[in-house]
Design an enzyme around this catalytic site. Structure first.
Site, mmCIF file in Angstrom:
data_model
loop_
_atom_site.group_PDB
_atom_site.id
_atom_site.type_symbol
_atom_site.label_atom_id
_atom_site.label_comp_id
_atom_site.label_asym_id
_atom_site.label_seq_id
_atom_site.Cartn_x
_atom_site.Cartn_y
_atom_site.Cartn_z
ATOM 1 N N THR A 106 -3.446 -8.432 6.378
ATOM 2 C CA THR A 106 -3.679 -7.863 5.053
ATOM 3 C C THR A 106 -2.610 -8.205 4.018
ATOM 4 O O THR A 106 -2.930 -8.670 2.920
ATOM 5 C CB THR A 106 -3.821 -6.334 5.162
ATOM 6 O OG1 THR A 106 -4.951 -6.041 5.974
ATOM 7 C CG2 THR A 106 -4.007 -5.692 3.802
ATOM 8 N N ASP B 29 -9.207 -10.581 2.539
ATOM 9 C CA ASP B 29 -7.821 -10.896 2.909
ATOM 10 C C ASP B 29 -7.723 -11.538 4.287
ATOM 11 O O ASP B 29 -6.678 -12.057 4.662
ATOM 12 C CB ASP B 29 -6.953 -9.646 2.850
ATOM 13 C CG ASP B 29 -7.499 -8.504 3.694
ATOM 14 O OD1 ASP B 29 -8.637 -8.605 4.201
ATOM 15 O OD2 ASP B 29 -6.783 -7.497 3.859
#
Length: 519
Positions: A48, A319
């Site tokens: 992330t 992401d």
């Protein structure tokens, strides 16, 4: 400009769930905008923090420095969090500590917009996760907002401002999570209609909130009452919460109302939070995406109303993507497995002690990187350097004897290689920061990841199941169409820069996606 990052979204979800989507969400973006069907992360680890940083800086961890969500700091000798900042404090909360993008070493496209407009642009970041808000918002934003404890009031950091705007205070007074959590989560359709997913009662799902069986319905209020903890972030209502806050930001900040371009950066984190527990083939995840489709529809309608059709541009990506549950793959006769870092660390030190008795030469294994204990190497600089070179090779050779390890690359090999090198090696090179990363990077076999739970899943590898993500552009300046030409995720920021007619981020290594630009 509106950037949407969906945390843990595969490109194939757009195809797999398409028949269950409405016409105004994902389908509208695909139909009226431009879709890149072969977009990938061009580095590892695919997680992330690095993902959000890479989308907005247009470069990779080798340059922007965000090498993990949590990573081992070689100077401090401890794990650090990518956006933690002890010099800051939370605004709107009594929580200790603070957050900021100070560890991100490159400007973002949002920073460049602020620079171009002499800070007249309004830049707002929003996410359930603080890192999903802070990193896209960048260093110069008006604010990055995220809920306290992932389920409370929206707060920010003193890095951006020292109080909450009136519109945020009014929004928080609505106390939406308390309203949402009273509603049980039931599927939008009958379970039999979720033909794109596996059974609702699956042995591969990790239990959340003390629930005995991961099947519908999910009565969150009851789970909390029984001591299930904070389950709000696992629910589709967390996406509703983010969407409502984004709409409030549009109005409260009067975004898109004057001649100066503004930037709203939104990250939907719940697909990742829930996805880790239930995996990519669960009914829960499909229902979550069907509901997220409605959130996208709602957001686009708000933009149509508040900014005007044709007066805004949206990009949507992810992401990272996600791996299938290894145990599920193994049970279906596909090679997969689990790699234990602590076991590898112990065995590696044991092996190296046969060459260097009495010395603990490996300090840490983290994010598929090995950190040598540099303090264990004594003698003059030439001897010490030679010993580290030898130990790195010995350690790499030993790693290759462990189940699940596919290959390794020492720091010496990485530094001698070209940044634009292809294949898996190239992804390791672009994910390796010279000052922050380990002395050895290793790759696990496809289908393997760090951990030992036979339920739930994760991501982080350089393989297509973790790198292949959506890349959609829609609105002002964007053609209608599709392309299967390969594009790395780092091409988003320079494309947005072209659309905004501003400088590229200062560490940018991506290139504009020429085929989607109208002009």
């Amino acid at each position: 400009m509106v950037g949407i990052v969906v945390d843990q979204m595969r490109q194939e979800y757009l195809y797999r769930y398409e028949s269950k989507f409405g016409e105004g969400g994902f389908k509208r973006l695909m139909r009226e905008g431009f879709m890149l069907t072969n977009a990938h992360y061009n580095y590892a680890p695919t997680v992330t923090g690095p993902g959000h940083a890479s989308v907005y800086t247009g470069t990779t961890p080798a340059i922007h420095g965000i090498i993990g969500n949590d990573y081992y700091d070689k100077e401090l000798k401890k794990m650090v969090y990518c956006v933690e900042d002890p010099t800051q404090r939370m605004i709107g909360s009594t929580m200790s500590g603070g957050v900021s993008p100070w560890r991100m070493l490159s400007t973002t496209v949002t920073d460049e917009l602020e620079l171009f407009t002499n800070k007249k642009a309004k830049v707002i970041g929003i996410s359930i996760k603080d890192r999903g808000s802070v990193l896209p918002a960048g260093h110069m934003a008006d604010a990055a907002y995220f809920p306290e404890g992932r389920g409370g009031n929206f707060i920010t950091s003193s890095f951006y401002r020292n109080d909450l705007p009136e519109w945020v205070t009014k929004f928080n007074a609505r106390n939406l999570p308390a309203t949402y959590i009273t509603k049980p989560w039931t599927p939008l359709l009958s379970i039999e209609q979720y033909t794109e997913s596996g059974p609702d009662d699956s042995p591969y799902e990790r239990k959340i909130g003390g629930k005995e069986k991961m099947t519908f319905p999910y009565n969150f209020a009851e789970m909390i009452a029984k001591g299930g903890g904070d389950v709000f972030a696992y629910s589709p209502y967390a996406n509703d919460y983010v969407t409502e806050f984004a709409k409030a930001a549009l109005v409260g900040e009067q975004m898109g109302k004057d001649e100066v371009s503004d930037f709203l950066a939104i990250s939907y984190s719940t697909p990742d939070i829930l996805g880790h527990s239930v995996g990519p083939r669960s009914v829960e995840l499909q229902d979550l995406y069907m509901r997220l489709d409605r959130n996208i529809d709602d957001l686009l309608k708000a933009l149509d109303k508040e900014v005007g059709v044709g007066n805004y541009t949206v990009f949507l990506s992810a992401d990272h993507a996600v791996a299938d549950v290894p145990q599920f793959m193994k049970d279906n006769k596909v090679p997969a497995g689990y790699f234990n870092d602590e076991y590898a660390l112990a065995k590696l030190n044991e092996y190296l002690a046969t060459f260097y008795p009495g010395k603990r030469l490996i300090e840490k294994i983290s994010n598929e990187q090995v950190f040598l204990n540099h303090n264990a190497f004594d003698g003059d600089a030439r001897t010490s350097g030679l010993d580290m070179f030898v130990v790195a090779e010995l350690a790499g050779k030993f790693l290759m004897t462990l189940d699940g390890v596919a290959n390794y690359y020492t720091e010496a090999i990485i530094k001698q290689s070209d940044f634009d090198e292809g294949g898996l090696k190239g992804k390791i090179i672009r994910g390796h920061h010279a000052k922050r990363s380990g002395d050895i990077a290793f790759i696990l076999e496809p289908g393997w990841f760090e951990g030992n739970s036979v339920q739930g899943t994760t991501h982080g590898s350089p393989y297509a199941y973790d790198t292949h993500v959506p890349m959609l552009f829609f609105g002002h300046g964007v053609k209608q169409g599709t392309s299967s030409v390969y594009h790395p995720i780092t091409d988003i920021a320079p494309t947005v820069s072209i659309l905004l007619k501003i400088m590229f981020p200062n560490g940018c290594t991506g290139q504009p996606i020429a085929e989607l630009l109208k002009d």
